[in-house]
Each structure stands twice: as C-alpha cells, then as structure tokens.
Design a protein around this motif. Structure first.
Motif, PDB file in Angstrom:
ATOM      1  N   GLY A   9       4.328   1.977 -17.624  1.00  7.94           N
ATOM      2  CA  GLY A   9       5.722   1.807 -17.993  1.00  7.94           C
ATOM      3  C   GLY A   9       6.318   0.448 -17.665  1.00  7.94           C
ATOM      4  N   ASP A  28       9.997   1.063 -19.032  1.00  6.00           N
ATOM      5  CA  ASP A  28      10.380   2.245 -19.789  1.00  6.00           C
ATOM      6  C   ASP A  28      11.626   2.862 -19.160  1.00  6.00           C
ATOM      7  N   GLU A  29      12.329   3.632 -19.966  1.00  2.35           N
ATOM      8  CA  GLU A  29      13.538   4.291 -19.457  1.00  2.35           C
ATOM      9  C   GLU A  29      13.242   5.159 -18.234  1.00  2.35           C
ATOM     10  N   LYS A  30      12.037   5.739 -18.180  1.00  2.58           N
ATOM     11  CA  LYS A  30      11.710   6.623 -17.052  1.00  2.58           C
ATOM     12  C   LYS A  30      11.694   5.873 -15.718  1.00  2.58           C
TER      13      LYS A  30
END
Length: 586
Positions: A9, A28-30
């Motif tokens: 990510g 990444d958004e996570k």
C-alpha cells in the motif's frame, strides 16, 4: 532518471536531480488512518553509512533538528540534498544512495510514535551526483543564504563580500561557528554549489591544457576565483573576452545626475579590464561594449587546437552575488557543433560596431538553430537582440508551450511584472488553469497565489515578499539585499514524452529580446526537464514557507507536527492542489 518501488500500500518514487533527489510518496486509503502522522526517511550513503533525515519540526516545538524516526515529515514529497547535514561541508558522497521510507502512526494512549513497521518500509536506490545526460551537463547555485541550512552552518553573518579589493584571497576567514573556522572559499563553495564547481573545473582545465583557448561573454564579473583564472589565461595568451560596459543614468534624491554600472571607472568590470590589459600576451584580448542595451550573455566557449569543443552558458553571472545569493543555473554542452555556433556568434559580436549591427545578421533570426544528438535530445537555440517581430515570434513559442501544457508548468523567472511580451502574462494566468499543476516563483510579481486549502489554483510565490520573522522553532535567518531568483526557466509537462524546458540568459521579455545580447535555449527531453522541475519545486517550497504571514499582530505561534492525520486530508481532497501534487509526483 526515476526509480520506484512499492509494497503493502506504499509507493515511493525517486527522481534524479543535480546532486539531489526528489522523493515522492503515495499510500492507499487503508494506510491513511486517523493516527497517520507522516513519513520517516532513512538513507544509506554510497559508503554504506545510514542516517535518518532531519526534520526542523517535531511534536513538541523544540528548538532542535530532530531525526525523522522521531519527527516524521508531514508532506508527500521531500527533496534530499546530501551534505547539508551528516557529511562534512562541501564533501558529500556521490554515487548510489538508497532511501528507506516508512509511514508512521501515533499512539495517543501512550503519547508516542508506534515503532517503525518494516513491513511498510519501501526502499529505492538512485544515483546522486552532478547531472550529466549524454553531452549535456546541468549545474545550479544553492541560493540558500536565507535558510535554516545556512543558519546551521554560518549563523546570521551575511557579510559575504569583505571590504577592500574585490580581487581578494578567498582563503581569508569568514566566520567561526560551533568552534569551526570557515573561510570565504568554504562559503562560496557551499553557496555556489555545482554551478561554481563546474565553472572553476572547466577554467582549471583550460589553464593547465595549453591546447585550450577560451572565449568569454560576461555581464557581471567580480568573483575572485573566476577572475584569477581568466587573468592566468590572459597571461598565457589564450583568452578573449567581451565584457559589458553599460551604464545607468539616473537622478539621486537631490536631483543630481548619477551614473552607475559596468562602464564606470570604479566598477569591478573596468578594474578587471585594466588588470587584463597588463597581464595579456599573444592572442589574448578584451573588448568592452554592449548591444542596444546590455551585453547580457554569460558564456564560456572552449576551443581545443583552435576547434570549438564545448560551451558553458545559463543565467549565472560570474559574480559573487550571481553565484552565492541568486538562484541560478549553468548548462554545459559538450557538443562541437553547438560550440562552433557559439564561437561564430562570438566572432560576430567581437567589437562595438559588430554588437550594434548584430540584430541584422543571420544569427539573430527568429528561426532557431536546431540540434539533436544520440540521446534523442532536441535542442533549439536563438540569439538576441532581434527586431520586434522576431522577438515576438520567439517569445510566443514559449507562451504557446505554457498555454498548451497538458499536465504541468513549473518555472522560476527573475521578473514577471513590467515585462513585455506574451510569456509573463501566460505565467501569471496559468495559476488559474486548475486542470494542470502549476508551480512558480519570481522576484517581482504582483499576481501572488499562495496555498489555500480546498483550492486547485496554482502556486505563484514572490521570493522578495518573504517574512522577516519565522515562527518558532525556526531560528532567525540571514538575508541579503539582492535578487533571490535570477533564473529564467520554464518547464512544461516534465513527466511526459512532450517535456520541454526553456532556459538561458534571456529574461523572456520583449525589451530584453529586442535590446540585449542573450541566448535562449529549448531542450525537449524528459530527464533534463525533470531536473529543472525539481529546482522549481525546491525554490517554491523554500520561499513559499517564508512568504506566509503567520501572525499579523504579534509573535508567530510555534509550529508543531500534528498527532493525527488532519495534515494529510488535503492530499486526498480532489479539489485541493495537494491532491494534484500527490498524483503527479507519486
């Protein structure tokens, strides 16, 4: 050159600049959790030593540089210039550097950073050295007299030109800081950075090699080490010089006529002429003059066995201010065909009468001289002064490149206001075109556009409008009453196959193109454009921070790192220029 890697990510890109690296990150958004507080950056030198990069900010507002394992960078890109810290002054290691980037998280319950998660660490390796791409070399001044880095090394001492003879011994003591004695040479080498290094290297080679002769265009000239080498070449009979003699006539506050400039008897240029004439032998010679207004070129032409071999040109004047205060660049073309053209220009300009007639020669045509090489670099060169129509045609090419850009426009130009022609209006207006990323800086511009949350409007900074008072923990910085931005370059679509960069000594204004001796170069090459793009980013970021008015009423509030991800939210807002920034670079 770009190096990139990703894992779990996190994506990291490293872009090669001139003795520096642009690092850009994306997550990444996570990974953008509520306690995400930035990026830790560690690097490994070519000799295998590892260091964490320093951050000037920290969570507590402490007045201290803090390694980024304890104070992560709350930005999605960072420019690393080796040798600012960790390595000895002016002795940074060149070669392959490896960078280790890790997103970091704050544990509010324990009031501390969570440990580095190596599963989220991404490494990239890239060469960090002076920029050479085939026959083209690029070099830059540091332009960091007004900076925390200068303050760290030299304090606030801005007396960079000692009183007395301008042609002085630069080994003289400049300052003592943290029990270290620095000479003027240490200072000039630091501030002049790779531009000064390359100029002196080429002149040293010419002095030592009796087969080399030199031709020189100069505007400002008072840098002692450059002048001494030119005088050594005069003594050897192997240099000819065209040196500006323009003057400025104005009235002082009492209404009395005042004449200043290179043509006065007290100028360093006139004094250099006197020393040159005493030293010269053989074919060495010097002519003073100007075109319609100025002899504004800054050029060295190197010939070997009478055949043109290479040239050095750019925006950098051969002066202490030009190399140590101004943001400037030089470009070296190791190309005999280009060198031959510059040699012919020199011959067509040598003498007052030739300068006056230059605009009527074929060398001043609006159609560029074009070159290509084995590195697939397309090069276009024009020489001024031109007639008005020719000047308008040339500047319109630059303006069209700005207006038709598809992804980005980055620039650093000395003056935008009061500059005629189509280029400066295009640079003023491009900030309003929110479909592309625009980022620019000038020393004279009224159309300033600083960052506003929730806006995709481009950034345009006036480097002379910087605040004299920075918020804690930043220390008081030195300053100097001279141009901070002296570059004249524009980069369009740096990250695409259509990348182009315009640079040289031309101020990209109608008056200069009609009246001054100048050269304007366009190189269409992605790696070359990227180096100039990094330089624009470096300068805009540096002076943008200093242009913000932190507190109009009183003492600025201490700046500290956020302990949550509020700092990162603009980077994920599609209506914010920081979002465009993250997507473009990472």
């Amino acid at each position: 050159m770009i190096s990139q890697n990703s894992k779990n990510g996190l994506e990291v890109k490293a872009y090669a600049g001139d003795s520096m690296t642009l690092l850009a990150f994306d997550i990444d958004e996570k990974l953008n959790r509520s306690n995400f507080v930035g990026f830790t950056i560690q690097y490994k030198t070519p000799r295998g030593k590892k260091y964490f990069l320093y951050n000037s900010l920290n969570f507590d507002g402490k007045d201290a540089l803090t390694h980024s394992d304890e104070a992560p960078f709350q930005k999605f890109r960072w420019i690393h210039v080796p040798g600012v810290t960790h390595q000895d002054l002016n002795k940074y290691e060149q070669g392959s550097y490896t960078y280790y980037v890790t997103p970091r998280y704050f544990n509010k319950g324990e009031k501390m950073l969570e440990p580095i998660d190596k599963n989220l660490t991404v490494d990239v390796s890239i060469d960090v050295q002076r920029f050479v791409d085939g026959p083209i070399e690029l070099a830059f001044t540091r332009s960091y007299l007004t900076s925390q880095a200068y303050q760290y090394r030299f304090g606030t001492n801005n007396d960079i030109i000692p009183k007395g003879d301008w042609l002085f011994d630069t080994s003289k003591k400049f300052a003592v800081r943290n029990k270290i004695t620095y000479s003027y040479e240490d200072l000039y080498e630091y501030l002049g950075f790779t531009a000064r290094q390359r100029i002196l290297e080429l002149l040293d080679e010419a002095v030592k090699n009796k087969k080399i002769t030199v031709e020189m265009f100069a505007y400002d000239l008072n840098e002692p080490q450059i002048a001494n080498r030119c005088l050594a070449l005069a003594k050897a009979g192997r240099i000819r010089v065209i040196l500006d003699d323009s003057v400025i006539t104005e009235k002082d506050k009492y209404g009395k006529k005042k004449i200043t400039g290179h043509g006065t008897a007290v100028s360093s240029e006139s004094k250099f002429e006197g020393l040159f004439k005493k030293a010269k032998t053989g074919n060495a010679d010097i002519t003073r003059g100007h075109f319609s207004r100025l002899q504004h070129n800054k050029i060295f032409i190197f010939l070997e066995n009478t055949k043109p071999k290479r040239i050095l040109t750019g925006s950098t004047n051969f002066s202490i201010t030009g190399l140590c205060v101004n943001a400037n660049h030089v470009a070296v073309f190791n190309d005999p065909k280009i060198a031959e053209l510059y040699h012919n220009i020199f011959e067509a300009s040598y003498g007052v009468s030739k300068m006056k007639e230059f605009s009527k020669t074929a060398y001043a045509d609006s159609s560029p001289f074009t070159f290509s090489n084995t590195n697939q670099q397309s090069i276009e060169i024009t020489y001024s002064p031109h007639n008005q129509k020719g000047a308008e045609i040339i500047l319109q090419r630059v303006a069209d490149s700005v207006n038709n850009a598809k992804s980005s426009v980055l620039f650093s130009v000395m003056q935008i206001d009061r500059s005629g022609g189509p280029v400066m209006p295009a640079l003023k207006n491009i900030q309003n075109k929110t479909t592309i990323f625009s980022y620019g800086i000038s020393d004279q511009v009224s159309a300033v556009s600083l960052y506003k949350p929730g806006s995709k409007k481009g950034i345009l900074v006036n480097a002379k409008s910087i605040s004299k008072v920075l918020p804690p923990p930043f220390k008081l910085e030195a300053d100097y009453n001279a141009h901070k931005i002296h570059h004249k370059f524009v980069v369009t679509d740096f990250n695409t196959p259509d990348a182009a960069v315009y640079f040289g000594s031309s101020n990209l204004a109608l008056g200069g193109e009609e009246s001054n001796g100048d050269n304007l170069i366009c190189v269409k090459d992605q790696d070359i454009a990227t180096v100039y793009a990094i330089e624009a980013l470096r300068l805009v970021d540096h002076f943008h921070f200093r242009a913000i008015k932190y507190d109009k009423k009183g003492k600025p509030k201490t700046v500290v790192l956020k302990k949550d991800n509020s700092w990162a939210k603009p980077y994920f807002d599609p209506n914010d220029i920081k979002y465009v920034d993250r997507k473009l670079f990472a």
